[in-house]
Each structure stands twice: as structure tokens, then as C-alpha cells.
Write an enzyme that holds these catalytic residues in place. Structure first.
Site: not given
Length: 316
Positions: A131, A200
Site C-alpha cells: 500500500e 480506514c
């Protein structure tokens, strides 16, 4: 022989998040639409059980695009990819589907927007994690500086302290990240942060659930993969929240029963890329050893769903 009693606190939310669910669905729908083989650049999600299951259906996992033939579809993993990857796929006229989690894509868009405003980026993340590589690869070399710790903030060299912004990996420890952000803001008062934090909802919710169960548990097991950032953070969060024994296990076969001798309570959770079938497997293993009473500890309810790309919803 009677089994010793055990209270098993089952943390919720746990397991699959909407981004992981979508990514797996993308591979399955691609196989249905185009047939096998479908190539996937990097593990679609960080879980061996999931990857092996998709491999058995005809998915071929590779690390780089140049390992893929031009005439078969390729899928980019949920972690995101540098801009150069879809550009290269387009140049080769490949069919490609981007399974990047929409919440990771949001960070990519943020980074791009800040760069267009002339700001140099600082990314809080783990070096080498797909990521982080994907997010840093949205901008030219040198435009994104990586910091992993508060100490890194003290040593980072920027072009102009008045023209900075920061983004974060989505799967970090909420508490650690707060400290790093505080250090960035103290050293660079003009730094611009995201409108809404980048970590998140699923990472945050799973960490909150662990904070709730950890203090009352003699041990806590996180079902997840060793290369799963959010799963490893759950182990750290459990230890900090007061649980003396917190361990990451991929499957029930990895449970160290000798280390658990004498316990009367255990908490079980799962990282965002671990399927519920593996949690059930762990609970069943505890039932083999103990007289188990399961208590669900739910700290949030998740109802997030992400659509799959349009190309997969259209007939072949």
C-alpha cells in the site's frame, strides 16, 4: 475427563472489510467472465487461505506485470499500485481491473491533489508494504517522503516546511499514528492533513473492539497473516491494552496450547483479510480443549459495501 471452563470473548467487528470483500469478488467475477487463467499482480489480499482458494479456481498470482501475458486479464490487488503499473498495462493493450480498495484510492487522490497545489507529501506508513509503495508511486520520485516513527519525523528533510501535506497508510495503529501526526504538526505547523483521517473505518473498528476485550482476557488470538499490516497492529493493540499474551495465528493448527495452560478466558478476533471460516475453526479448536462459553463483544456495526468495477458488471 471434564474439560476446564473457558470464556471466549468474540470481538466484533472482525474479519473481512468491504474493500477485501470487493477485491475477492473481483477475482471471482473475472474468472467467471473471462475464464482461467486470470492473472493477479501481488496477493489480492494478505491471506494464504484466500489466495490458495482463488488459485485453485484459476487465478495466477505474480509479483510484477512483466510476468503476465498480453492476452489475459490482470487484476491489481486491494493494496493499490504505483501509477506506472496501469500505464504499462494500457500501453500493452491488456485488459486490466483495478481492485484497489476505494479507501486507498481516496488517499491516492488526496496525494495527487496536494501535489497539484505544489505541496511536498509526507506519508506515514510501513516501508515496503504494497500500500505504501502504491501510494508513494502516485507521484514522481522525491515528492513523497516516508516516515514510520516519531523519531523519523525529527530527521526528515523537506524542501519547504511551509509547503507540506501528509497522508497515511490505511491500516496503521490509530494510537501510534496520532503520536506521529502530533510530531509532524509540532515540527511543521503549516502542514496540511487529510479532510478525514486516512486510517480506514475497518482498521479503526477492529482496534476498538480489541481494546474492549483485551483487558478482560488472559490471552488474545488474532486470526490473520504475518504479512497483514492490520492484523499485526491488532496484536500490538491487545498487548498495550493489558492482555499478557497476544498472538497472531493463520490457522487453528498454529495455536500454542502449552502457552495457554491455566487460562480461564480468551479473546478471538480476525484481521480484515481473514475469512470467518478460519475464526470458526479456531473456536472449534478451543471447544475440543475447553468447556467454552462464547460471549460476543460488539463495539460497532458495519454496513459498508463497495461496488465492483463496471467492466465486470457488463456481459463479456
Amino acid at each position: 475427563m471434564t474439560k476446564p471452563p473457558l470464556t471466549l470473548y468474540l470481538a466484533a467487528p472482525r474479519g473481512f472489510c468491504a474493500g477485501v470483500d470487493r477485491a475477492i469478488k473481483i477475482v471471482e467475477m473475472a474468472l467467471q467472465k473471462w475464464g482461467a487463467p486470470v492473472f493477479v499482480r501481488h496477493e489480492i489480499v494478505h491471506n494464504k487461505f484466500v489466495v490458495d482458494g482463488l488459485r485453485s479456481k484459476g487465478a495466477v498470482f505474480v509479483e510484477e506485470l512483466d510476468e503476465c501475458p498480453d492476452d489475459r486479464p490482470v487484476i491489481f490487488s486491494a493494496h493499490g499500485v504505483p501509477k506506472s503499473v496501469p500505464a504499462s498495462a494500457a500501453q500493452r493493450e491488456m485488459i486490466y481491473v483495478d481492485a484497489t480498495c476505494p479507501l486507498v484510492s481516496k488517499v491516492h487522490v488526496e496525494a495527487q491533489r496536494h501535489a497539484e497545489a505544489g505541496l511536498q507529501m509526507i506519508m506515514i506508513g510501513h516501508k515496503g508494504h504494497p500500500e505504501t509503495v502504491g501510494t508513494m508511486g502516485q507521484l514522481p520520485d522525491g515528492e513523497v517522503l516516508l516516515v514510520e516513527t516519531v523519531e523519523d519525523v525529527a530527521n526528515v528533510r523537506v524542501r519547504n516546511p511551509e509547503m507540506l501535506a501528509f497522508v497515511t497508510q490505511t491500516t496503521l495503529s490509530v494510537d501510534d499514528t496520532k503520536d506521529i501526526i502530533a510530531a509532524l504538526e509540532a515540527r511543521f505547523p503549516a502542514i496540511v492533513g487529510p479532510h478525514k483521517e486516512d486510517i480506514c473505518y475497518a482498521t479503526t473498528n477492529r482496534q476498538e473492539a480489541v481494546k474492549e476485550v483485551a483487558p478482560k482476557s488472559d490471552a488474545l488470538l488474532v486470526v490473520g497473516a504475518p504479512n497483514s499490516s492490520n492484523s499485526r497492529r491488532l496484536v500490538e493493540v491487545a498487548s498495550r491494552a493489558g492482555c499478557n499474551y497476544a498472538q497472531l495465528v493463520q490457522r487453528a493448527t498454529e495455536i500454542d496450547w502449552r502457552a495457554l495452560e491455566g487460562i480461564s478466558s480468551v479473546a478471538v478476533t480476525a484481521g480484515a483479510s481473514a475469512p470467518e471460516v478460519l475464526v470458526t475453526e479456531v473456536i472449534d479448536a478451543f471447544r475440543d480443549h475447553y468447556d467454552v462459553t462464547v460471549e460476543l463483544v460488539e463495539t460497532a456495526v458495519e454496513n459498508v459495501e463497495f461496488k465492483v468495477p463496471r467492466v465486470l458488471r457488463q456481459p463479456a
